[in-house]
Write a protein that holds these residues in place. Structure first.
Motif, PDB file in Angstrom:
ATOM      1  N   GLU A   9     -60.701 -44.634 -54.832  1.00 11.25           N
ATOM      2  CA  GLU A   9     -59.531 -45.177 -54.138  1.00 11.25           C
ATOM      3  C   GLU A   9     -58.277 -44.388 -54.479  1.00 11.25           C
ATOM      4  O   GLU A   9     -57.468 -44.078 -53.606  1.00 11.25           O
ATOM      5  CB  GLU A   9     -59.332 -46.658 -54.499  1.00 11.25           C
ATOM      6  N   THR A  10     -58.120 -44.037 -55.746  1.00 12.44           N
ATOM      7  CA  THR A  10     -56.962 -43.248 -56.169  1.00 12.44           C
ATOM      8  C   THR A  10     -57.004 -41.875 -55.528  1.00 12.44           C
ATOM      9  O   THR A  10     -55.991 -41.384 -55.028  1.00 12.44           O
ATOM     10  CB  THR A  10     -56.923 -43.121 -57.707  1.00 12.44           C
ATOM     11  N   GLN A  12     -58.417 -41.045 -52.733  1.00  9.72           N
ATOM     12  CA  GLN A  12     -58.134 -41.183 -51.313  1.00  9.72           C
ATOM     13  C   GLN A  12     -56.632 -41.326 -51.066  1.00  9.72           C
ATOM     14  O   GLN A  12     -56.084 -40.723 -50.152  1.00  9.72           O
ATOM     15  CB  GLN A  12     -58.879 -42.381 -50.730  1.00  9.72           C
ATOM     16  N   LYS A  13     -55.957 -42.124 -51.893  1.00  8.80           N
ATOM     17  CA  LYS A  13     -54.508 -42.310 -51.739  1.00  8.80           C
ATOM     18  C   LYS A  13     -53.768 -41.008 -52.001  1.00  8.80           C
ATOM     19  O   LYS A  13     -52.850 -40.647 -51.257  1.00  8.80           O
ATOM     20  CB  LYS A  13     -54.012 -43.402 -52.684  1.00  8.80           C
ATOM     21  N   ALA A  15     -54.956 -37.955 -51.694  1.00 10.51           N
ATOM     22  CA  ALA A  15     -55.262 -37.033 -50.604  1.00 10.51           C
ATOM     23  C   ALA A  15     -54.388 -37.331 -49.388  1.00 10.51           C
ATOM     24  O   ALA A  15     -53.866 -36.411 -48.748  1.00 10.51           O
ATOM     25  CB  ALA A  15     -56.741 -37.114 -50.241  1.00 10.51           C
ATOM     26  N   LYS A  16     -54.196 -38.595 -49.097  1.00 14.40           N
ATOM     27  CA  LYS A  16     -53.375 -38.983 -47.953  1.00 14.40           C
ATOM     28  C   LYS A  16     -51.903 -38.617 -48.178  1.00 14.40           C
ATOM     29  O   LYS A  16     -51.263 -38.031 -47.313  1.00 14.40           O
ATOM     30  CB  LYS A  16     -53.511 -40.490 -47.702  1.00 14.40           C
ATOM     31  N   VAL A  17     -51.400 -38.929 -49.362  1.00 13.69           N
ATOM     32  CA  VAL A  17     -49.994 -38.655 -49.681  1.00 13.69           C
ATOM     33  C   VAL A  17     -49.708 -37.157 -49.703  1.00 13.69           C
ATOM     34  O   VAL A  17     -48.699 -36.700 -49.170  1.00 13.69           O
ATOM     35  CB  VAL A  17     -49.611 -39.300 -51.036  1.00 13.69           C
ATOM     36  N   GLY A  19     -51.608 -34.770 -48.396  1.00  6.83           N
ATOM     37  CA  GLY A  19     -52.073 -34.074 -47.198  1.00  6.83           C
ATOM     38  C   GLY A  19     -53.107 -33.000 -47.484  1.00  6.83           C
ATOM     39  O   GLY A  19     -53.097 -31.952 -46.847  1.00  6.83           O
ATOM     40  N   PRO A  21     -57.488 -32.319 -48.534  1.00  6.41           N
ATOM     41  CA  PRO A  21     -58.804 -32.963 -48.514  1.00  6.41           C
ATOM     42  C   PRO A  21     -59.127 -33.616 -49.860  1.00  6.41           C
ATOM     43  O   PRO A  21     -58.714 -33.135 -50.916  1.00  6.41           O
ATOM     44  CB  PRO A  21     -59.768 -31.807 -48.246  1.00  6.41           C
ATOM     45  N   ILE A  22     -59.878 -34.699 -49.820  1.00  7.71           N
ATOM     46  CA  ILE A  22     -60.230 -35.436 -51.030  1.00  7.71           C
ATOM     47  C   ILE A  22     -61.016 -34.560 -52.013  1.00  7.71           C
ATOM     48  O   ILE A  22     -60.855 -34.680 -53.223  1.00  7.71           O
ATOM     49  CB  ILE A  22     -60.978 -36.743 -50.696  1.00  7.71           C
ATOM     50  N   TRP A  40     -43.854 -33.856 -54.219  1.00  4.66           N
ATOM     51  CA  TRP A  40     -43.853 -34.932 -53.227  1.00  4.66           C
ATOM     52  C   TRP A  40     -42.749 -35.944 -53.547  1.00  4.66           C
ATOM     53  O   TRP A  40     -42.027 -36.386 -52.651  1.00  4.66           O
ATOM     54  CB  TRP A  40     -45.218 -35.623 -53.204  1.00  4.66           C
TER      55      TRP A  40
END
Length: 50
Positions: A9-10, A12-13, A15-17, A19, A21-22, A40
């Protein structure tokens, strides 16, 4: 190099923040991940104060 010891979960978060890939997050050296998070954070502070 071993993968970071963070939860899925961490990862994934992050990776999203950030930008990216996981897979890149999981195999990123910790000091580079910290630098990217600082970048960031600075970007968020600049865009939030406008």
């Amino acid at each position: 190099m071993q993968p970071l010891r963070i939860s899925l979960e961490t990862a994934q978060k992050l990776a999203k923040v950030l930008g990216v890939p996981i897979e890149q997050i999981m195999h990123m050296p910790p000091h580079i991940l910290i630098n990217k998070l600082r970048e960031w954070e600075q970007k968020e502070k600049r865009s939030g104060s406008s």
